[in-house]
Motif scaffolding. Structure first.
Motif, PDB file in Angstrom:
ATOM      1  N   ALA A 179       0.793  -1.144  -0.021  1.00 58.17           N
ATOM      2  CA  ALA A 179       0.105  -0.162   0.008  1.00 58.17           C
ATOM      3  C   ALA A 179       0.858   1.176   0.080  1.00 58.17           C
ATOM      4  N   ARG A 180       2.128   1.059   0.707  1.00 60.24           N
ATOM      5  CA  ARG A 180       2.973   2.520   0.645  1.00 60.24           C
ATOM      6  C   ARG A 180       3.351   2.682  -0.659  1.00 60.24           C
ATOM      7  N   LEU A 181       3.783   1.492  -1.395  1.00 62.01           N
ATOM      8  CA  LEU A 181       4.463   1.619  -2.895  1.00 62.01           C
ATOM      9  C   LEU A 181       3.283   2.430  -3.625  1.00 62.01           C
ATOM     10  N   LEU A 182       2.032   1.913  -3.529  1.00 60.92           N
ATOM     11  CA  LEU A 182       0.967   2.616  -4.371  1.00 60.92           C
ATOM     12  C   LEU A 182       0.766   3.998  -4.078  1.00 60.92           C
ATOM     13  N   GLU A 183       0.918   4.293  -2.819  1.00 61.78           N
ATOM     14  CA  GLU A 183       1.097   6.003  -2.396  1.00 61.78           C
ATOM     15  C   GLU A 183       2.091   6.813  -3.050  1.00 61.78           C
ATOM     16  N   LEU A 184       3.226   6.305  -3.297  1.00 66.30           N
ATOM     17  CA  LEU A 184       4.440   6.926  -3.669  1.00 66.30           C
ATOM     18  C   LEU A 184       4.264   7.787  -5.072  1.00 66.30           C
ATOM     19  N   PRO A 185       3.762   7.029  -6.075  1.00 63.53           N
ATOM     20  CA  PRO A 185       3.902   7.628  -7.379  1.00 63.53           C
ATOM     21  C   PRO A 185       2.998   9.006  -7.373  1.00 63.53           C
ATOM     22  N   ARG A 186       2.198   9.265  -6.437  1.00 62.43           N
ATOM     23  CA  ARG A 186       1.388  10.405  -6.444  1.00 62.43           C
ATOM     24  C   ARG A 186       1.849  11.837  -6.466  1.00 62.43           C
ATOM     25  N   ASP A 187       3.339  11.624  -5.767  1.00 61.66           N
ATOM     26  CA  ASP A 187       3.962  13.050  -5.665  1.00 61.66           C
ATOM     27  C   ASP A 187       4.914  13.447  -6.614  1.00 61.66           C
ATOM     28  N   GLY A 188       5.234  12.645  -7.841  1.00 61.29           N
ATOM     29  CA  GLY A 188       5.761  12.760  -8.766  1.00 61.29           C
ATOM     30  C   GLY A 188       7.328  12.597  -8.632  1.00 61.29           C
ATOM     31  N   TRP A 189       7.757  12.875  -7.628  1.00 54.80           N
ATOM     32  CA  TRP A 189       9.239  12.548  -7.239  1.00 54.80           C
ATOM     33  C   TRP A 189       9.659  11.396  -7.217  1.00 54.80           C
ATOM     34  N   THR A 190       8.935  10.403  -6.835  1.00 59.43           N
ATOM     35  CA  THR A 190       9.180   8.926  -6.501  1.00 59.43           C
ATOM     36  C   THR A 190       8.394   7.913  -7.490  1.00 59.43           C
ATOM     37  N   GLN A 191       9.136   7.555  -8.321  1.00 61.33           N
ATOM     38  CA  GLN A 191       8.361   6.395  -9.182  1.00 61.33           C
ATOM     39  C   GLN A 191       8.850   5.167  -9.138  1.00 61.33           C
ATOM     40  N   VAL A 192       7.862   4.123  -9.043  1.00 61.89           N
ATOM     41  CA  VAL A 192       8.307   2.675  -8.930  1.00 61.89           C
ATOM     42  C   VAL A 192       7.753   2.019 -10.347  1.00 61.89           C
ATOM     43  N   GLN A 193       8.617   1.103 -10.661  1.00 58.65           N
ATOM     44  CA  GLN A 193       8.254   0.118 -11.897  1.00 58.65           C
ATOM     45  C   GLN A 193       8.635  -1.228 -11.576  1.00 58.65           C
ATOM     46  N   VAL A 194       7.671  -2.259 -12.085  1.00 60.47           N
ATOM     47  CA  VAL A 194       8.001  -3.650 -11.482  1.00 60.47           C
ATOM     48  C   VAL A 194       8.602  -4.504 -12.680  1.00 60.47           C
ATOM     49  N   LEU A 195       9.606  -5.043 -12.654  1.00 61.49           N
ATOM     50  CA  LEU A 195      10.135  -5.933 -13.487  1.00 61.49           C
ATOM     51  C   LEU A 195       9.537  -7.479 -13.402  1.00 61.49           C
ATOM     52  N   PRO A 196       8.642  -7.578 -14.466  1.00 54.99           N
ATOM     53  CA  PRO A 196       7.760  -8.859 -14.282  1.00 54.99           C
ATOM     54  C   PRO A 196       8.588 -10.095 -14.373  1.00 54.99           C
ATOM     55  N   PHE A 197       7.872 -11.251 -13.857  1.00 57.99           N
ATOM     56  CA  PHE A 197       8.650 -12.472 -14.187  1.00 57.99           C
ATOM     57  C   PHE A 197       8.624 -12.848 -15.647  1.00 57.99           C
ATOM     58  N   GLU A 198       7.937 -12.459 -16.312  1.00 59.87           N
ATOM     59  CA  GLU A 198       7.769 -12.888 -17.840  1.00 59.87           C
ATOM     60  C   GLU A 198       8.990 -12.511 -18.538  1.00 59.87           C
ATOM     61  N   VAL A 199       9.853 -11.515 -18.155  1.00 59.11           N
ATOM     62  CA  VAL A 199      10.810 -10.818 -19.035  1.00 59.11           C
ATOM     63  C   VAL A 199      11.819 -11.943 -18.989  1.00 59.11           C
ATOM     64  N   GLY A 200      11.926 -12.966 -18.111  1.00 58.22           N
ATOM     65  CA  GLY A 200      12.963 -13.877 -18.162  1.00 58.22           C
ATOM     66  C   GLY A 200      14.275 -13.354 -17.840  1.00 58.22           C
ATOM     67  N   GLN A 201      15.603 -13.731 -18.704  1.00 56.19           N
ATOM     68  CA  GLN A 201      16.737 -13.258 -18.156  1.00 56.19           C
ATOM     69  C   GLN A 201      16.981 -11.658 -18.588  1.00 56.19           C
ATOM     70  N   HIS A 202      17.635 -10.875 -17.971  1.00 58.79           N
ATOM     71  CA  HIS A 202      17.689  -9.515 -17.746  1.00 58.79           C
ATOM     72  C   HIS A 202      18.872  -8.952 -17.419  1.00 58.79           C
ATOM     73  N   HIS A 203      19.043  -7.780 -17.481  1.00 58.74           N
ATOM     74  CA  HIS A 203      20.108  -7.075 -17.043  1.00 58.74           C
ATOM     75  C   HIS A 203      20.666  -6.960 -15.682  1.00 58.74           C
ATOM     76  N   GLY A 204      19.620  -7.172 -14.709  1.00 60.69           N
ATOM     77  CA  GLY A 204      19.700  -7.118 -13.280  1.00 60.69           C
ATOM     78  C   GLY A 204      19.967  -8.211 -12.613  1.00 60.69           C
ATOM     79  N   LEU A 205      20.452  -9.544 -13.481  1.00 59.08           N
ATOM     80  CA  LEU A 205      20.565 -10.813 -12.969  1.00 59.08           C
ATOM     81  C   LEU A 205      21.669 -10.719 -12.007  1.00 59.08           C
ATOM     82  N   PRO A 206      22.758  -9.896 -12.147  1.00 64.67           N
ATOM     83  CA  PRO A 206      23.844 -10.096 -11.319  1.00 64.67           C
ATOM     84  C   PRO A 206      23.482  -9.628 -10.027  1.00 64.67           C
ATOM     85  N   GLY A 207      22.367  -8.759  -9.659  1.00 68.20           N
ATOM     86  CA  GLY A 207      22.055  -8.314  -8.369  1.00 68.20           C
ATOM     87  C   GLY A 207      21.552  -6.749  -8.480  1.00 68.20           C
TER      88      GLY A 207
END
Length: 282
Positions: A179-207
């Protein structure tokens, strides 16, 4: 009898806070219990803080300032005290984070520290019982104050979908965190994106990693292992970090689609249910 242990104010920010609290309290002609009555805590807590056995919270510092009319002195000092409670290897990063104008982070395991609720942070930090948990949580919450400034940094957070599924604490803790994450984007300064499982291998795999940009300091990329953190301004490392982050942002769901996914998982996985599994952690 109150503890009259003498402190060396130069030993640490915590020692200085304790010695100043004692000095100001005695100058006001108050015993520990009397000050405790005024600020709604025990005289024992006053004594523990005066002898550097307990870390003050920001709320405590603000109440002391009001009671002793110290013009915000303790409220200004408590930030240094709480920062000193961070691991020594993390303190330099926290200083740079506080000066950043743009924070870009990919998190593979946990919600980014600046976005954690108090209960979520307590569950994360309580995995290892190696110190004052209250102090650790207070220090983490103190870091979050940069997002409440008049001119906060732009914080762009990419969370792996696994972060939403991994239950930290109770179901209620997770529900409140999402719920906290859902409140954050409203201020415009903090944005959240989700990298979905369906992407498979990706550039963040090292951590997980974080990139900090500021007006007056070099850009930095920060990573952690299980021992400590690593911060570098090496141009080649920065170039690699920016490239990886751009790929992750492009592969992630949009901010709007991410919010819909978070809301759906919040209800499906962490909706209110009866039974022992729904109890919140202390």
């Amino acid at each position: 009898m109150p503890n009259i242990r003498e402190l060396d104010p130069s030993a640490s920010p915590l020692d200085y806070f304790g010695s100043e609290l004692r000095r100001q309290r005695e100058a006001a002609g108050l015993r520990q219990g009397q000050l405790g009555d005024v600020i709604f805590c025990t005289g024992s807590l006053i004594g523990q803080i005066e002898t550097a056995h307990k870390v003050p919270t920001r709320d405590f510092a603000e109440r002391v300032d009001a009671a002793l009319m110290t013009d915000g002195a303790f409220s200004r000092l408590v930030g240094l005290v709480l920062r000193s409670q961070l691991p020594s290897w993390f303190q330099q990063y926290a200083e740079m984070e506080a000066k950043a104008t743009y924070i870009s982070t990919y998190q593979a395991q946990l919600v980014y520290g600046l976005l954690q609720t108090e209960e979520y942070a307590r569950a994360v930090l309580g995995v290892r019982d190696d110190g004052d948990l209250d102090a650790k949580v207070a220090a983490r919450l103190e870091r979050q104050r940069i997002l409440a400034r008049d001119e906060p940094p732009v914080a762009w957070v990419v969370l792996d979908e696994a972060v939403l599924h991994r239950r930290i604490g109770s179901r209620e803790v997770m529900r409140n965190q999402l719920a906290r994450l859902l409140e954050l984007p409203r201020d415009g300064w903090t944005q959240v994106q989700v990298l979905p499982f369906e992407v498979g291998q990706h550039h963040g795999l090292p951590g997980s990693f974080t990139i900090l940009r500021s007006d007056d300091d070099p850009d930095l990329v920060y990573t952690e292992d299980f021992v400590q953190g690593h911060m570098t301004a090496n141009p080649a490392k920065l170039k690699e970090g920016f490239l990886r982050y751009d790929h992750l942002k492009a592969a992630a769901l949009s901010v709007e689609a991410s919010a819909k996914l978070i809301a759906r998982l919040m209800e499906e996985r962490y909706g209110h249910q009866s039974g022992p599994d729904s109890r919140a952690v202390a």
